[in-house]
Design an enzyme around this catalytic site. Structure first.
Site, PDB file in Angstrom:
ATOM      1  N   SER A  92       0.834  -1.213   0.000  1.00 31.22           N
ATOM      2  CA  SER A  92       0.000   0.000   0.000  1.00 31.22           C
ATOM      3  C   SER A  92       0.864   1.256   0.000  1.00 31.22           C
ATOM      4  O   SER A  92       0.354   2.373   0.061  1.00 31.22           O
ATOM      5  CB  SER A  92      -0.912  -0.002   1.233  1.00 31.22           C
ATOM      6  N   HIS A 129     -40.437  22.040 -10.128  1.00 32.02           N
ATOM      7  CA  HIS A 129     -40.492  21.178 -11.325  1.00 32.02           C
ATOM      8  C   HIS A 129     -39.767  21.824 -12.508  1.00 32.02           C
ATOM      9  O   HIS A 129     -40.093  21.567 -13.660  1.00 32.02           O
ATOM     10  CB  HIS A 129     -41.935  20.866 -11.746  1.00 32.02           C
ATOM     11  N   SER A 186     -14.436  25.964 -26.873  1.00 29.48           N
ATOM     12  CA  SER A 186     -14.494  24.714 -27.627  1.00 29.48           C
ATOM     13  C   SER A 186     -13.405  24.739 -28.677  1.00 29.48           C
ATOM     14  O   SER A 186     -13.085  25.788 -29.226  1.00 29.48           O
ATOM     15  CB  SER A 186     -15.866  24.595 -28.287  1.00 29.48           C
ATOM     16  N   LYS A 235     -18.480  29.105 -28.607  1.00 28.68           N
ATOM     17  CA  LYS A 235     -18.784  28.463 -27.320  1.00 28.68           C
ATOM     18  C   LYS A 235     -18.019  29.044 -26.138  1.00 28.68           C
ATOM     19  O   LYS A 235     -16.846  29.360 -26.234  1.00 28.68           O
ATOM     20  CB  LYS A 235     -18.475  26.955 -27.391  1.00 28.68           C
ATOM     21  N   ASN A 291     -17.933  27.550 -22.307  1.00 32.83           N
ATOM     22  CA  ASN A 291     -18.511  26.444 -21.535  1.00 32.83           C
ATOM     23  C   ASN A 291     -18.292  26.589 -20.027  1.00 32.83           C
ATOM     24  O   ASN A 291     -17.198  26.945 -19.595  1.00 32.83           O
ATOM     25  CB  ASN A 291     -17.904  25.118 -22.000  1.00 32.83           C
ATOM     26  N   GLU A 342     -19.612  22.159 -14.285  1.00 29.38           N
ATOM     27  CA  GLU A 342     -19.868  20.829 -14.865  1.00 29.38           C
ATOM     28  C   GLU A 342     -18.978  19.766 -14.227  1.00 29.38           C
ATOM     29  O   GLU A 342     -19.418  18.663 -13.912  1.00 29.38           O
ATOM     30  CB  GLU A 342     -19.613  20.847 -16.372  1.00 29.38           C
ATOM     31  N   TYR A 385      -9.226  -6.740  12.722  1.00 29.36           N
ATOM     32  CA  TYR A 385      -8.630  -6.217  11.486  1.00 29.36           C
ATOM     33  C   TYR A 385      -8.644  -7.307  10.413  1.00 29.36           C
ATOM     34  O   TYR A 385      -8.431  -8.484  10.676  1.00 29.36           O
ATOM     35  CB  TYR A 385      -7.183  -5.768  11.746  1.00 29.36           C
TER      36      TYR A 385
HETATM   37  N1  ARG Z   1      -1.064  -1.396   5.363  1.00 28.26           N
HETATM   38  C1  ARG Z   1      -2.003  -1.896   6.285  1.00 28.26           C
HETATM   39  C2  ARG Z   1      -3.323  -1.177   6.100  1.00 28.26           C
HETATM   40  O1  ARG Z   1      -3.331  -0.162   5.529  1.00 28.26           O
HETATM   41  C3  ARG Z   1      -1.540  -1.650   7.686  1.00 28.26           C
HETATM   42  C4  ARG Z   1      -2.052  -2.648   8.663  1.00 28.26           C
HETATM   43  C5  ARG Z   1      -1.582  -3.990   8.288  1.00 28.26           C
HETATM   44  N2  ARG Z   1      -1.766  -4.964   9.263  1.00 28.26           N
HETATM   45  C6  ARG Z   1      -1.551  -6.254   8.985  1.00 28.26           C
HETATM   46  N3  ARG Z   1      -1.702  -7.076   9.937  1.00 28.26           N
HETATM   47  N4  ARG Z   1      -1.275  -6.665   7.780  1.00 28.26           N
HETATM   48  O2  ARG Z   1      -4.369  -1.643   6.482  1.00 28.26           O
END
Ligand code: ARG
Length: 459
Positions: A24, A157, A278, A284, A286, A291, A318
């Site tokens: 992540s 309406h 445009s 135009k 816009n 939008e 978790y």
């Molecule tokens: N990167 C994980 C998250 O965003 C952090 C927590 C991860 N915990 C684990 N036991 N894998 O959720």
């Protein structure tokens, strides 16, 4: 490939595909500031509770502050094989200060750590969003005040209904944004609760002081159930939900600005600097900004649905699914902030086409209700008066006339309740000013509301 913190239990290295899939870091690096802030508080608490030595804590804190500078300055190398922001920082800490860095994670898990980080992050962002809402509210008030005499058609309406002050129409949005602001401020109570100390899910064996950490980090409360604390994302869902409602309001205002700036309506003109042209049609201009805000409402709704669905049916506590919580939140923060910022600037550039508005209020028989009320005043029951005026309107539509073309002679064919004073009574200004109830569109009431608002506006 970096050695994993869990390598003790594993006989094989992680497959690269798994590393890429589970990482992540590409998005949660955005939390680094909060991760470090939380780690420093945790470390101070470990030293205070004599779980680590104060000399060790000093080294760790110095190391973390240096890492923050590295990341601030773009000198930090994020490593995907270290999965997330928590492990990237921890590994760098150990590289910098040696094995003592490994003591930071005592009495903590990434599960409570990540919950803490998002709460710290959201707390800040909610503060920023609230001040952006306030900025927009101010811009609305300024526009409403500067155009207090302008009357426009009010619609139901999307059919012309009754004349209203332009300011009254705009202040309807002001009230929506007041509710939005309230929602964000109210959710702070639930965001501002400290989860650290829940560890993986059961709490921890160490004699920690959770309240001390909460105090250091400015939390008003601490969580009361470790399993809920690591398994809860209500605060993010609430944030997404308040954001969805806010965007819904912005999308409605956008829709009106778009319609009002068509040549068919021609009520307003958004400044050139806030419009685009445009590439093919030279004529135009816009309204891209409203939008796009209208369009972006869709992704914010999507983000809410996304996290609600991620959390649906998840068993405690978790689960890795919950790593999917961050992107919808980040995307929403960016979208809401960008939309609010541009809107506060754009509102000020809107020019009203007063002639066109004046012309429009004479169309659509908008004071027909007033005409019925007039007959009621002259003694007719409202239902009969409604019927009479309905026939008057139908007659005038057939003869391609508007209410201002009325003559008394013709009117009296429908009811002898009509007298000379009817013409003054159904003037749009009179109609507006008679709506002299709290919340009504009379100039007196709208000015009163503006005064009330100005008293509440905070800087
Ligand atoms: N990167 C994980 C998250 O965003 C952090 C927590 C991860 N915990 C684990 N036991 N894998 O959720």
């Amino acid at each position: 490939m970096k050695k994993k913190p869990w390598s003790g239990r594993f006989e094989k290295e992680t497959n690269r595909l798994v590393e890429e899939f589970t990482a992540s870091i590409s998005f949660d690096k955005r939390l680094y500031k909060y991760d470090i802030e939380g780690s420093i508080a945790h470390c101070m608490m470990l030293a205070k509770c004599k779980i680590i030595k104060s000399g060790e804590a000093d080294k760790i804190i110095k190391g973390l502050s240096d890492i923050k500078k590295e990341i601030d300055g773009g000198r930090f190398k994020f490593d995907i094989s270290l999965e997330d922001i928590h492990m990237n920082i921890e590994k760098r800490l150990i590289d910098k200060i040696g094995v003592v860095g490994g003591k930071l994670h005592t009495a903590r898990s990434r599960n409570d750590q990540v919950a803490l980080d998002i709460r710290l992050y959201l707390r800040d962002e909610i503060g920023e969003i609230v001040s952006l809402i306030r900025g927009l509210k101010k811009a609305i008030v300024k526009k409403a005040k500067g155009n207090i005499d302008v009357i426009m058609p009010g619609y139901t309406h999307l059919q012309m209904a009754q004349p209203v002050l332009f300011s009254h129409h705009l202040l309807a949005y002001y009230d929506m944004f007041v509710r939005d602001e309230d929602r964000f401020l109210d959710m702070l109570k639930r965001v501002n609760v400290m989860p650290l100390g829940s560890a993986a899910m059961a709490g921890t064996n160490y004699p920690i002081d959770r309240k001390y950490v909460a105090k250091l980090l400015g939390f008003t409360d601490i969580t009361t159930n470790s399993m809920d604390a690591v398994g809860d994302r209500d605060f993010s869902i609430e944030f997404l939900s308040a954001s969805a409602i806010l965007m819904m309001h912005l999308s409605r205002l956008s829709e009106e600005l778009i319609i009002w700036s068509t040549s068919e309506f021609g009520f307003i003109e958004i400044d050139d600097s806030f419009c685009t042209g445009s590439s093919i049609m030279p004529q135009k201009k816009n309204p891209d900004v409203p939008e796009l805000v209208r369009g972006k409402t869709g992704r914010v709704y999507g983000n809410l649905m996304s996290l609600l669905t991620t959390m649906k049916s998840l068993p405690l506590a978790y689960n890795k699914d919950m790593q999917e919580d961050k992107e919808p939140v980040f995307d929403t923060v960016d979208t809401v902030k960008a939309s609010l910022s541009i809107y506060s600037k754009m509102i000020g550039t809107i020019k009203l086409n007063r002639d066109r508005l004046r012309e429009a209020v004479f169309q659509g028989f908008m004071t027909a209700t007033d005409m019925a009320d007039y007959l009621v005043m002259k003694g007719l029951p409202f239902r009969d008066a409604h019927e009479v005026v309905g026939r008057v309107v139908s007659f005038y539509i057939k003869s391609h006339k508007v209410l201002s073309d009325l003559n008394l002679h013709e009117l009296q064919r429908f009811s002898n309740g009509f007298k000379k004073d009817i013409f003054n009574f159904i003037k749009v200004e009179k109609s507006v000013d008679r709506k002299d109830v709290i919340g009504g569109t009379s100039k007196k009431q709208v000015l009163k509301r503006l005064t009330e608002i100005e008293k509440t506006i905070k800087d």
